[in-house]
Design a protein around this motif. Structure first.
Motif, PDB file in Angstrom:
ATOM      1  N   GLU A  56       6.458  -0.268  -2.802  1.00 43.60           N
ATOM      2  CA  GLU A  56       6.007  -1.598  -2.388  1.00 43.60           C
ATOM      3  C   GLU A  56       4.489  -1.675  -2.482  1.00 43.60           C
ATOM      4  N   ILE A  57       4.005  -2.758  -3.048  1.00 50.83           N
ATOM      5  CA  ILE A  57       2.557  -2.940  -3.183  1.00 50.83           C
ATOM      6  C   ILE A  57       2.095  -3.937  -2.120  1.00 50.83           C
TER       7      ILE A  57
ATOM      8  N   VAL B 257       0.766   4.046  -1.725  1.00 48.42           N
ATOM      9  CA  VAL B 257       2.018   3.300  -1.894  1.00 48.42           C
ATOM     10  C   VAL B 257       3.201   4.225  -2.144  1.00 48.42           C
TER      11      VAL B 257
ATOM     12  N   ALA C 170      -4.860   0.066  -2.395  1.00 48.45           N
ATOM     13  CA  ALA C 170      -3.582   0.763  -2.551  1.00 48.45           C
ATOM     14  C   ALA C 170      -3.704   1.781  -3.679  1.00 48.45           C
ATOM     15  N   TYR C 171      -3.184   2.989  -3.446  1.00 49.75           N
ATOM     16  CA  TYR C 171      -3.256   4.057  -4.441  1.00 49.75           C
ATOM     17  C   TYR C 171      -1.886   4.681  -4.657  1.00 49.75           C
ATOM     18  N   LEU C 172      -1.536   4.864  -5.920  1.00 48.88           N
ATOM     19  CA  LEU C 172      -0.321   5.606  -6.262  1.00 48.88           C
ATOM     20  C   LEU C 172      -0.740   7.056  -6.494  1.00 48.88           C
TER      21      LEU C 172
ATOM     22  N   TYR D 104      -6.835  -4.032  -4.386  1.00 43.12           N
ATOM     23  CA  TYR D 104      -6.389  -3.601  -5.713  1.00 43.12           C
ATOM     24  C   TYR D 104      -5.400  -2.445  -5.580  1.00 43.12           C
ATOM     25  N   LEU D 105      -4.671  -2.210  -6.678  1.00 41.58           N
ATOM     26  CA  LEU D 105      -3.807  -1.023  -6.780  1.00 41.58           C
ATOM     27  C   LEU D 105      -4.388  -0.113  -7.852  1.00 41.58           C
TER      28      LEU D 105
ATOM     29  N   SER E 143       1.715  -5.843 -11.303  1.00 38.70           N
ATOM     30  CA  SER E 143       1.161  -5.733  -9.955  1.00 38.70           C
ATOM     31  C   SER E 143       0.737  -7.112  -9.470  1.00 38.70           C
TER      32      SER E 143
ATOM     33  N   LEU F 164      -4.994  -4.726 -10.751  1.00 36.80           N
ATOM     34  CA  LEU F 164      -4.558  -3.380 -11.129  1.00 36.80           C
ATOM     35  C   LEU F 164      -5.708  -2.631 -11.806  1.00 36.80           C
TER      36      LEU F 164
END
Ligand SMILES: *Cc1c(COP(=O)(O)O)cnc(C)c1O
Length: 354
Positions: free
Chosen positions: A132-133, A116, A92-94, A139-140, A159, A163
């Motif tokens: 939402e994760i 995300v 997951a990537y912001l 991982y984020l 998280s 993280l």
């Protein structure tokens, strides 16, 4: 005339750190040899490595079970090393800017990537919240400070999955709860050292969970096992990082850096908001304390070049904004004295009168 370096990176460093590094390049601690020519396996350099790792651990209160590494390749190589070491199926990537996008692009080579949230819709002028994760991602990944757009994630997020953070441009500018992260990395050339070294803070037991083969140099476990000396490390940038860490400690540690960052940012944003010629580009609540981005109000747009020249004449170096944002960017990393920001504010006031 006193010059203030507002450049985004490579960037301002404490005078003491630069002086000590320059001296060590000629005569390393009275050895009669240069830091550049002695073996990285010598006890003299081993002490530099040990001290730099220990001091970063001390300043950031890094818990037991984490290793500190000083590697080559820049933050950009970490963009690939992170998924290599952590991405089994899904990550997951912001997405908060160019660097976050580049990190995500590398991860896509290794598996599924869920974005995300993204602030691309408004040219990255804010940091998305309440996203939402996915619980089943490995991982984020977040970028805590967006160097180009001047936004910053000032709190360590909670998280439910491991993280990982790119802290290239805000490391050591505030206390960080390292235990919330499995890995923190960054190019040193913004807040920590000269160009040429990457800092990595990694939780040892977070590794070894992917099934792929990892080339030796790209496997964090290699560097942990060898105390960050698997191969010849960038000795001069590591020495300069140590000098910067010593300076930060002498100034009062990350709490002092945090206070100073808040003070600089308040002074400069207050003037940006007050001065009728300028306006900030990032939304107020997400404004970065490290990279303060502003532009000329639309009706004064044609004065941009004049202000740059006016400021440069008065010693304000490197305030031209990134081409993706335009206008101006005053990077105020740890070593920037409050006086530098006051001098820039003086310039803005004088220019307004003119
Ligand atoms: C500068 C920067 C990078 C790139 O660092 P390199 O060491 O040049 O690869 C990555 N992420 C952020 C947030 C940066 O500011």
């Amino acid at each position: 005339m006193k010059k203030y370096n507002f450049g985004a990176g490579p960037s301002i460093l404490p005078q003491e750190a630069m002086k000590a590094t320059a001296d060590a390049c000629v005569d390393f601690e009275g050895l009669g040899l240069s830091l550049m020519e002695i073996s990285h396996r010598s006890k003299e350099f081993q002490k530099v490595m040990d001290d730099a790792q220990a001091l970063l651990k001390e300043l950031l209160q890094i818990p037991d079970g984490y290793s500190v590494l000083f590697l080559g390749g820049g933050a950009s190589l970490e963009f690939a090393m992170v998924p290599y070491n952590y991405l089994e199926k899904k990550a997951a990537y912001l997405n908060t800017g160019v660097w976050a996008t580049k990190a995500q692009k590398e991860a896509r080579l290794f598996g599924e990537v869920v974005e995300v949230a993204s602030s691309a819709d408004k040219n990255f002028t804010y940091v998305p919240k309440n996203f939402e994760i996915p619980a089943d991602a490995d991982y984020l990944h977040v970028t805590t400070n967006n160097t180009i757009y001047g936004t910053e994630l000032l709190r360590d997020i909670d998280s439910p999955i491991p993280l990982i953070a790119d802290m290239s441009s805000d490391i050591l500018s505030r206390p960080v709860d390292v235990s919330k992260y499995v890995m923190i990395y960054g190019g040193a050339q913004k807040n920590l050292s000269m160009a040429g070294v990457t800092f990595v803070i990694v939780k040892d037991d977070s590794l070894g969970k992917v099934t792929r083969q990892i080339p030796t140099m790209l496997d964090y476990r290699t560097h942990i096992k060898k105390g960050s000396m698997f191969n010849t490390p960038p000795v001069v940038p590591i020495y300069s990082a140590l000098q910067t860490l010593k300076w930060i400690k002498a100034q009062g540690g990350v709490e002092a850096m945090d206070k100073r960052a808040a003070e600089r940012a308040t002074i400069l944003y207050d003037e940006i908001d007050r001065n009728k010629l300028f306006r900030g580009t990032a939304v107020a609540e997400d404004r970065s304390r490290m990279n303060i981005c502003f532009v000329m109000q639309d009706e004064y747009k044609e004065l941009e070049k004049d202000f740059l020249a006016f400021a440069l004449e008065r010693g304000m170096w490197g305030i031209k904004g990134h081409r993706d944002v335009g206008g101006f960017r005053a990077s105020c990393y740890n070593a920037m004295p409050v006086e530098g920001v006051k001098a820039l504010v003086e310039c803005m006031k004088e220019f307004e009168k003119k």
